[in-house]
Design a protein around this motif. Structure first.
Motif, PDB file in Angstrom:
ATOM      1  N   ASN A  42     -17.389 120.666 -17.437  1.00 13.96           N
ATOM      2  CA  ASN A  42     -17.098 119.231 -17.585  1.00 13.96           C
ATOM      3  C   ASN A  42     -17.135 118.729 -19.039  1.00 13.96           C
ATOM      4  OD1 ASN A  42     -16.907 119.083 -14.806  1.00 13.96           O
ATOM      5  ND2 ASN A  42     -19.089 118.610 -14.597  1.00 13.96           N
ATOM      6  N   LEU A  43     -16.621 119.533 -19.922  1.00 21.57           N
ATOM      7  CA  LEU A  43     -16.509 119.091 -21.316  1.00 21.57           C
ATOM      8  C   LEU A  43     -15.260 118.207 -21.435  1.00 21.57           C
ATOM      9  CD1 LEU A  43     -17.344 122.143 -23.633  1.00 21.57           C
ATOM     10  CD2 LEU A  43     -18.651 120.060 -23.354  1.00 21.57           C
ATOM     11  N   PRO A  44     -15.236 117.310 -22.383  1.00 18.93           N
ATOM     12  CA  PRO A  44     -14.028 116.498 -22.557  1.00 18.93           C
ATOM     13  C   PRO A  44     -12.799 117.380 -22.816  1.00 18.93           C
ATOM     14  CG  PRO A  44     -15.821 115.647 -23.887  1.00 18.93           C
ATOM     15  CD  PRO A  44     -16.299 116.935 -23.317  1.00 18.93           C
ATOM     16  N   ALA A  45     -11.654 116.856 -22.450  1.00 13.61           N
ATOM     17  CA  ALA A  45     -10.403 117.631 -22.516  1.00 13.61           C
ATOM     18  C   ALA A  45     -10.088 118.101 -23.934  1.00 13.61           C
ATOM     19  CB  ALA A  45      -9.268 116.784 -21.968  1.00 13.61           C
ATOM     20  N   LYS A  46     -10.606 117.358 -24.933  1.00 11.35           N
ATOM     21  CA  LYS A  46     -10.287 117.707 -26.327  1.00 11.35           C
ATOM     22  C   LYS A  46     -10.813 119.096 -26.732  1.00 11.35           C
ATOM     23  CE  LYS A  46     -14.199 115.466 -28.608  1.00 11.35           C
ATOM     24  NZ  LYS A  46     -14.628 114.681 -29.733  1.00 11.35           N
ATOM     25  N   TYR A  47     -11.760 119.605 -25.956  1.00 13.25           N
ATOM     26  CA  TYR A  47     -12.325 120.917 -26.288  1.00 13.25           C
ATOM     27  C   TYR A  47     -11.614 122.070 -25.570  1.00 13.25           C
ATOM     28  CZ  TYR A  47     -16.188 118.287 -28.349  1.00 13.25           C
ATOM     29  OH  TYR A  47     -16.928 117.448 -29.123  1.00 13.25           O
ATOM     30  N   LYS A  48     -10.570 121.742 -24.804  1.00 16.43           N
ATOM     31  CA  LYS A  48      -9.914 122.760 -23.993  1.00 16.43           C
ATOM     32  C   LYS A  48      -9.349 123.903 -24.833  1.00 16.43           C
ATOM     33  CE  LYS A  48      -8.625 121.531 -19.378  1.00 16.43           C
ATOM     34  NZ  LYS A  48      -7.656 120.919 -18.507  1.00 16.43           N
ATOM     35  N   SER A  49      -8.724 123.504 -25.938  1.00 21.24           N
ATOM     36  CA  SER A  49      -8.115 124.547 -26.770  1.00 21.24           C
ATOM     37  C   SER A  49      -9.170 125.491 -27.333  1.00 21.24           C
ATOM     38  CB  SER A  49      -7.304 123.902 -27.900  1.00 21.24           C
ATOM     39  OG  SER A  49      -8.160 123.012 -28.596  1.00 21.24           O
ATOM     40  N   GLU A  50     -10.332 124.911 -27.729  1.00 21.32           N
ATOM     41  CA  GLU A  50     -11.422 125.735 -28.268  1.00 21.32           C
ATOM     42  C   GLU A  50     -12.007 126.635 -27.170  1.00 21.32           C
ATOM     43  OE1 GLU A  50     -11.193 122.450 -29.161  1.00 21.32           O
ATOM     44  OE2 GLU A  50     -10.559 122.927 -31.188  1.00 21.32           O
ATOM     45  N   GLN A  51     -12.033 126.053 -25.987  1.00 19.08           N
ATOM     46  CA  GLN A  51     -12.551 126.837 -24.860  1.00 19.08           C
ATOM     47  C   GLN A  51     -11.656 128.057 -24.620  1.00 19.08           C
ATOM     48  OE1 GLN A  51     -13.014 123.701 -21.802  1.00 19.08           O
ATOM     49  NE2 GLN A  51     -15.178 124.308 -21.697  1.00 19.08           N
ATOM     50  N   THR A  52     -10.334 127.829 -24.776  1.00 16.72           N
ATOM     51  CA  THR A  52      -9.391 128.929 -24.579  1.00 16.72           C
ATOM     52  C   THR A  52      -9.599 129.976 -25.672  1.00 16.72           C
ATOM     53  OG1 THR A  52      -7.875 127.175 -23.956  1.00 16.72           O
ATOM     54  CG2 THR A  52      -6.954 129.390 -24.064  1.00 16.72           C
TER      55      THR A  52
END
Lengths: 155, 150
Positions: A42-52
């Motif tokens: 449940n991290l904000p969407a802005k971290y999605k790329s970093e998560q990838t």
């Protein structure tokens, strides 16, 4: 022993670390912290790329969650209790020993123990009739009536 | 609700194992006599369990003989006066205001018929004998057996 104190990164700190990461200035320790932060759900969407980038999604897929089913947990609890109860039973039955204490000294010679047991019985009464009378009293429900009769004879 | 049921079921299982193992004498005051005086000087305490008592059909036999110890005698009488409550007095002999012989038939506990026998003799010396018997047979049978074997 080394103790590690883990603390949660704030979004601000995480942003700073991500920036540092892209600049290629992060240490191994900082990358570990960042990895820990990005593996949160449940991290904000802005971290999605970093998560990838950190391969969080792939890792999540590979992680096989292992949960003990509820019935198995209860079975384990019951098994433990059974073992405990069984041990208790064995322990208490072992306590039923044959022994005598004479002047504080423990005797386990069964002949001596029996002799003392019989001696204590003979101490109770020297008269056989006395004991027999007592037995009569055991099942004599009319004893009160009989005793009261004595008074009824008094004129 | 479901977990409460499970918990209760567990308690039942444990209870079934543990409760029968609590000794029938545990609720009696005379247990204190055995505990307090059993291992003292001038005292003979005997405990025999079922396998050694086949001739008598007893499941447990405990006796304690205390010599020349008036405080102990008083303590036994005090304990007996408490255990008398709810028990059937088979015999009660009082000499000079002091109970010297007491036979008690206790209420049955589980499978066990229970008897307490107490006697005090003054000659040749002060001797108090306290016996606790557990039997699967009726207390009457237990007493009859004692007479036969005497």
């Amino acid at each position: 022993m080394r103790l590690k104190f883990r603390y949660k990164l704030t979004y601000e700190q995480a942003d700073k670390l991500i920036e540092k990461y892209y600049e290629g200035c992060t240490t191994v320790e900082e990358e570990k912290r960042l990895h820990g932060f990005l593996s949160q759900v449940n991290l904000p969407a802005k971290y999605k790329s970093e998560q990838t980038i950190f391969g969080y999604f792939n890792e999540r897929k590979n992680i096989k969650s292992f949960q003990i089913p509820g019935y198995l947990r209860w079975t384990a609890v019951i098994a433990i209790l059974f073992i405990g109860a069984f041990s208790f039973q064995v322990f208490t039955s072992n306590n039923k020993q044959n022994y005598a204490y004479i002047n504080g000294e423990k005797i386990s010679d069964i002949k001596v123990i029996k002799t003392h047991a019989l001696a204590s019985l003979s101490d109770l009464t020297n008269s056989k009739n006395e004991m027999e009378e007592s037995i009569k009293n055991l099942n004599n429900n009319n004893i009160i009536e009989q005793q009261l009769e004595v008074f009824s004879e008094i004129k | 609700m479901n977990s409460i049921k499970k918990y209760l079921a567990l308690m039942l299982v444990i209870g079934n194992f543990i409760i029968p193992n609590l000794q029938a004498q545990d609720d009696l005051e005379i247990k204190k006599v055995f505990d307090q005086y059993g291992e003292k000087k001038g005292v003979i305490m005997v405990e025999l369990s079922s396998e050694m008592l086949e001739d008598y059909d007893f499941t447990l036999f405990k006796s304690i003989t205390i010599k020349n110890n008036p405080p102990a005698a008083d303590f036994i009488r005090k304990c007996l006066s408490k255990d008398e409550i709810g028990a059937k007095k088979v015999k009660h002999v009082v000499s000079n205001g002091i109970p010297t012989t007491i036979y008690l038939q206790l209420p049955r506990k589980g499978d066990a018929f229970r008897l307490i026998l107490f006697n005090e003799s003054l000659k040749p010396e002060l001797k108090n004998t306290l016996i606790y018997i557990e039997s699967k047979n009726d207390s009457e049978e237990a007493l009859k057996l004692i007479i036969k074997k005497k």
